[in-house]
Design a protein around this motif. Sequence first.
Motif, PDB file in Angstrom:
ATOM      1  N   CYS A 472       0.841  -1.171  -0.011  1.00  0.00           N
ATOM      2  CA  CYS A 472       0.019  -0.003  -0.146  1.00  0.00           C
ATOM      3  C   CYS A 472       0.876   1.264   0.083  1.00  0.00           C
ATOM      4  O   CYS A 472       0.526   2.096  -0.520  1.00  0.00           O
ATOM      5  CB  CYS A 472      -1.015   0.056   1.318  1.00  0.00           C
ATOM      6  SG  CYS A 472      -1.850  -1.533   1.368  1.00  0.00           S
ATOM      7  N   CYS A 479      -4.623  -2.077  -6.074  1.00  0.00           N
ATOM      8  CA  CYS A 479      -5.973  -1.042  -5.746  1.00  0.00           C
ATOM      9  C   CYS A 479      -6.173  -0.232  -6.960  1.00  0.00           C
ATOM     10  O   CYS A 479      -5.092   0.662  -7.278  1.00  0.00           O
ATOM     11  CB  CYS A 479      -5.928  -0.830  -4.546  1.00  0.00           C
ATOM     12  SG  CYS A 479      -5.608  -2.239  -3.169  1.00  0.00           S
ATOM     13  N   THR A 483     -10.623   2.209  -4.316  1.00  0.00           N
ATOM     14  CA  THR A 483     -10.502   1.467  -3.077  1.00  0.00           C
ATOM     15  C   THR A 483      -9.279   1.929  -2.215  1.00  0.00           C
ATOM     16  O   THR A 483      -8.511   2.575  -2.544  1.00  0.00           O
ATOM     17  CB  THR A 483     -10.076  -0.031  -3.572  1.00  0.00           C
ATOM     18  OG1 THR A 483      -8.959  -0.150  -4.570  1.00  0.00           O
ATOM     19  CG2 THR A 483     -11.222  -0.756  -4.446  1.00  0.00           C
ATOM     20  N   ASP A 484      -9.383   1.669  -0.861  1.00  0.00           N
ATOM     21  CA  ASP A 484      -8.265   1.573  -0.125  1.00  0.00           C
ATOM     22  C   ASP A 484      -7.558   0.443  -0.019  1.00  0.00           C
ATOM     23  O   ASP A 484      -7.908  -0.612   0.290  1.00  0.00           O
ATOM     24  CB  ASP A 484      -8.779   1.961   1.320  1.00  0.00           C
ATOM     25  CG  ASP A 484      -9.550   3.376   1.331  1.00  0.00           C
ATOM     26  OD1 ASP A 484      -8.711   4.217   0.415  1.00  0.00           O
ATOM     27  OD2 ASP A 484     -10.486   3.689   1.973  1.00  0.00           O
ATOM     28  N   CYS A 494      -7.676  -5.058  -0.930  1.00  0.00           N
ATOM     29  CA  CYS A 494      -8.271  -3.817  -1.599  1.00  0.00           C
ATOM     30  C   CYS A 494      -9.713  -3.858  -1.161  1.00  0.00           C
ATOM     31  O   CYS A 494     -10.499  -4.649  -1.400  1.00  0.00           O
ATOM     32  CB  CYS A 494      -8.257  -3.587  -3.108  1.00  0.00           C
ATOM     33  SG  CYS A 494      -6.618  -3.961  -3.726  1.00  0.00           S
ATOM     34  N   LYS A 497     -13.571   2.189  -0.805  1.00  0.00           N
ATOM     35  CA  LYS A 497     -13.470   3.384  -0.142  1.00  0.00           C
ATOM     36  C   LYS A 497     -14.943   3.854   0.363  1.00  0.00           C
ATOM     37  O   LYS A 497     -15.796   3.389  -0.105  1.00  0.00           O
ATOM     38  CB  LYS A 497     -12.761   4.684  -1.014  1.00  0.00           C
ATOM     39  CG  LYS A 497     -11.382   4.425  -1.104  1.00  0.00           C
ATOM     40  CD  LYS A 497     -10.906   5.558  -1.745  1.00  0.00           C
ATOM     41  CE  LYS A 497      -9.253   5.615  -2.042  1.00  0.00           C
ATOM     42  NZ  LYS A 497      -8.773   6.560  -2.854  1.00  0.00           N
TER      43      LYS A 497
END
Length: 691
Positions: A472, A479, A483-484, A494, A497
Amino acid sequence: MLFLIVFHIIVSLSWTGVCGWNGSPGYKDAPTKKTDVGGSCPPGFQWNIVDQRCEDIDECGDDTHTCDQFQNCINTLDGYECRCKPGFELDSSAESCVDIDECALNQHFCSNGQQCLNLPGSFSCIPDVTTTTTQSPSEDNGSSEYNPEPAFDCDDGYKRHEGHCVDIDECRDGTHACDDYQDCVNTLGGHKCRCKHGFELDSSSGSCVDIDECRDGTHTCDDHTDCVNTLGGHECQCTLGFELDPASESCVDIDECRNGTYVCDDHTDCVNTLGGYECQCMDGFELDSSSGSCVDIDECRDGTHACGYRQDCVNTLGGHECRCKLGFDLDPASGLCVDIDECRNGTYVCDDHTDCVNTLGGYECQCMDGFELDSSSGSCVDIDECRDGTYVCGYRQDCVNTLGGHECRCKLGFELDPASGLCVDIDECRDGTHACDDHTDCVNTYGGHKCRCKHGFELDSSSGSCVDIDECRDGTHACDDHTDCVNTLGGHECRCKLGFELDPASGLCVDIDECETGEAPCAYSSDAGSVCKNTRGSYFCYHIDCPPGYKLDAKQRCVRKRSGCQLRRWQCSQQPDLYCHKFFTFVANASLPFGKVDFYTMPRPSELWIALFTKVNYELRVVSVQASPGVQPADLSCFKKRVLFNGCVVSLRCSLPGPQVVELELTRSIVGSTRLARSTVVRLFVIISQY
């Protein structure tokens, strides 16, 4: 008059669609070019080829009127009037001018001995033959007959008085033809109409019109007042930042700093200026051009501190402190930083084989006899025979120095074979003596082994161990923007959000329409003024509040009430007829392939009279910008208006970051020859999403 009635009917019926439509010009309602404008003048007007405009026809001057011999022709805007001449009056039953019988109405001035003879439009006094006097002998005074005054007529504008023709003062007796904006000036045999103070003659219409002293510069307002035109004059109102002083009857500066009406940040001081005020940074602060706020000055970094060479500068909010450097202490008596003797006070740290020697600002550890200084570590160490080559060890053995000597031991990864007396390889991976952890795989090597990081891990050069790869953080994750990335041990996940949800069919995160799902507090509101707009990853709620004197219709427009304006009639005419509200959503940092995107079009007015007799103006301004912290707010340079065939197109010219909401106001003004005819205001809400 008929033209004005038709004009008002056209205005009242022509408001459908004045708020425009969303999109680019050329797709629908594209304006057409009108070429034949010479034959479109209303009744009572004719086309002026030189000035290229419609002008009033003077029917009285060109003798095209229908007034008879008993009437005077009076020219008016878009027509004329037939008024009865002096000596005649209107017969309402016959709708014509008939003679006034001054003799029958006793409106003559014939004296005794005269007879009134009515004439068309006047009268005459003639001798009364029936009253000839014959005197008796006793009354004889030498005259045998009474001689009456001879009859005569006066010219127009005169009347008989005591046997003479005297001027008629039409201004005093109210028979003049001057209107409310004119003063009557009597002349011999007639009168003149002069424009009153504050009015001037309009050569095209022949009538007196108001002089706009504010526009032509003849007003008496000074630099601290704004000129407001009134009918026949003007007013001087104090400009923003000034107020009226009753004592001097002049506009004086408002001290916002003293009366507490200023708005300044915590780190600024209010400084009054003429017509306003300024927020100046306090001492120890300076203006940050990027944020527009006052930030602390780091005197330690920019070199403006007053610390000595034995002191360290420590920045504080609005100032700084000078602290003694390491190895020095403040002497209260002198106020200076003096050396600390670490050897004497026991705060030194030296090895067992070294002696402490005090120095300025510190100390040194010097080797005792039999030891030498290690240049790499700076400490006193034993003489290393293994290092200087004075040792004797076999193959696969390491020399291990000891205090005052050395030992020969099997190299790391080898062990002594008692049978042969040789050092043989140790398989650490098989016997479990390896140092690999759960995040590594063990690979045996000659004389040792290697620990290779498992998938999802990498070697940390500082610790020498395998640590989890944070996909990340280093950007190696898969991702997308919706997506976060959530790091896991040896991998990552992923997760959608906030404002997005997983689509099972595609496996992608898609935007949630909070206005459709009802998650937005303004969704499904019964309030007609409530607006809900979905954005990528969020939503936008807005409530339309109409200004006083306006009401909200079904199309979310604020329409002016017929009786809603409580101001003067002229001031009411300056207010917009309606306010429209348009909402547009854009993604953050949107790509503009051609440098701009047209997002709103206000069409041209459809009425023919507007194209012929008026001018259409458009004004675009920024009302407000609501940007999240750290987001650069947009300004008017990011938007552009262009006028096409009396219509207006608004374009976005900047790729804007989000989230932020920009409220624009587009005003369309239709201006006649002398005053504002009407105006329409469209509020454009440009909503930039966070993603």
